[in-house]
Design an enzyme around this catalytic site. Structure first.
Site, short mmCIF file in Angstrom:
data_model
loop_
_atom_site.label_atom_id
_atom_site.label_comp_id
_atom_site.label_asym_id
_atom_site.label_seq_id
_atom_site.Cartn_x
_atom_site.Cartn_y
_atom_site.Cartn_z
N TRP A 179 2.90 1.97 4.62
CA TRP A 179 2.80 0.85 5.13
C TRP A 179 1.74 0.91 6.80
CZ3 TRP A 179 3.53 -3.02 2.28
CH2 TRP A 179 4.47 -2.92 1.43
N LYS A 239 13.84 -7.72 4.73
CA LYS A 239 14.73 -6.74 4.57
C LYS A 239 15.99 -6.80 5.32
CE LYS A 239 10.79 -4.74 2.90
NZ LYS A 239 9.62 -4.49 3.68
N ASP A 295 5.56 -2.26 13.83
CA ASP A 295 5.88 -2.94 12.48
C ASP A 295 7.61 -2.36 12.39
OD1 ASP A 295 6.71 -3.68 9.97
OD2 ASP A 295 4.94 -2.39 9.09
#
Ligand code: PLP
Length: 355
Positions: A99, A190, A166
């Site tokens: 990511w 999530k 993030d």
């Protein structure tokens, strides 16, 4: 048979969040209409956004001067919105996994990108240490939890530049000092809500500095000004976020989640370290409390598929590791129970006895 959900995302949510959201989809607040059928601008829906926002500010203890936004596009759209809005000339990125790399790739479209450190050479089995953040960059971007590789930065870094994170897969799992960040973003699927909404916490003063023209929808100022209502926001996921936030608040907030996360992780990592069949994949100090990755010991490599089948037969769901790591990954987000983790540990023990 009872199922234990270890999916990495979309992933486990508290049962009451699912049930209450389902009820509102059938009949929203007794109006006889579905949550999915009403205007996002209606007097019935605005309180949902308002309460979700105020719960987030309360739970994360967000100081004055920050806006909370609910946008579409996922964390992946933030990879481009961050540099669009914040990168003037040069930005720094800590490369801790897939990511982080994707975020870095987008930033390169807008200016110079400095990779301050990377653990790519070791397949991201640790969080790089001892690096220095350059002082001539517009911001430093980090990924606090590396969902795929199972490493985590569980502290708020002190850096001499603006910090952007993030937090898609560990937001609300620990107290965060929001004042250290100019922007925090998280895809909701999530640890917060049904997929489709992204949470953004942004410092108002940090906006409006990038010299470029920003398309309206990609400009954070648009959404700050319009209270996330510039266009139609994802109403059902936002509602489910509200339910999760109420659940979080009622269950002791982020302090309680942090404690639970540590308990779950200790149980599972202890078993990984004890069991002769398995080993953890990342350096102990950097082990994620959210995504717990492990593989078979080399001499038992052929037991990987049989263990997956065995655990599946016992009700474990979603424990297959990401293809970049292999083996297994047990995702233990806020709604994961100690009972779930104990059930997985029992599988590992029984399988060890059988082999
Ligand atoms: C899942 C994930 C993403 C991608 O989120 P999308 O909402 O699918 O775009 C980004 N970063 C992290 C850390 C993730 O876990």
């Amino acid at each position: 048979m009872k199922k234990f959900n270890f999916n990495a995302g979309p992933s486990i949510l508290p049962r009451e969040v699912i049930e209450n959201t389902a009820k509102q989809i059938l009949d929203f607040n007794g109006t006889g209409l579905s949550l999915a059928e009403i205007s996002h601008r209606s007097k019935d829906f605005q309180p949902v956004v308002d309460e979700a926002e105020s719960l987030i500010k309360d739970i994360l203890n967000i100081p004055e001067g920050y806006s909370v936004l609910f946008l579409g596009g996922g964390a992946s759209l933030e990879f481009c919105m961050i540099p669009y809005n914040f990168l003037i000339k040069k930005a720094a990125y800590l490369n801790t996994g897939t990511w982080a790399k994707k975020a870095m790739k987008e930033a390169k479209l807008f200016g110079d990108v400095v990779e301050v450190a990377s653990s790519a050479d070791s397949n991201y089995t640790f969080i790089p240490k001892g690096w220095e953040c350059p002082t001539d960059v517009d911001y430093l971007h980090i990924t606090t939890n590396n969902t795929i590789y199972g490493t985590e930065i569980r502290e708020d870094l002190d850096v001499p530049v603006s910090l952007i994170a993030d937090m898609s897969s560990d937001i609300f799992s620990r107290p965060v000092d929001v004042s250290k960040y100019d922007c925090i973003y998280a895809g909701a699927q999530k640890n917060l809500a049904m997929a489709g909404v992204t949470l953004i916490i942004v410092k108002n003063d940090a906006l409006g500095k990038a010299p470029r023209q920003i398309p309206t929808m990609l400009d954070y100022r648009t959404h700050v000004e319009k209270g996330s209502m510039f266009n139609t926001p994802p109403v059902v996921p936002i509602y489910s976020a509200l339910e999760t936030l109420r659940w979080l608040k009622a269950h002791g907030g982020v302090e309680a989640m942090d404690k639970l996360a540590k308990q779950r992780a200790e149980i599972l990592y202890d078993e990984i370290d004890r069991n002769k069949l398995f080993r953890g994949t990342v350096e102990t100090a950097d082990r994620s409390l959210m995504n717990i990755c492990f593989v078979m010991q080399p001499e038992y490599a052929e037991l990987e598929k049989p263990f997956l089948e065995f655990a599946t037969s016992k009700g474990m769901v979603g424990i297959k590791g990401h293809r970049s790591v292999g083996g297994f990954r047990a995702s233990c987000y806020n709604a994961q129970t100690i009972e779930g983790v104990n059930a997985l540990v029992a599988c590992m023990k029984e399988f060890e006895t059988n082999h």
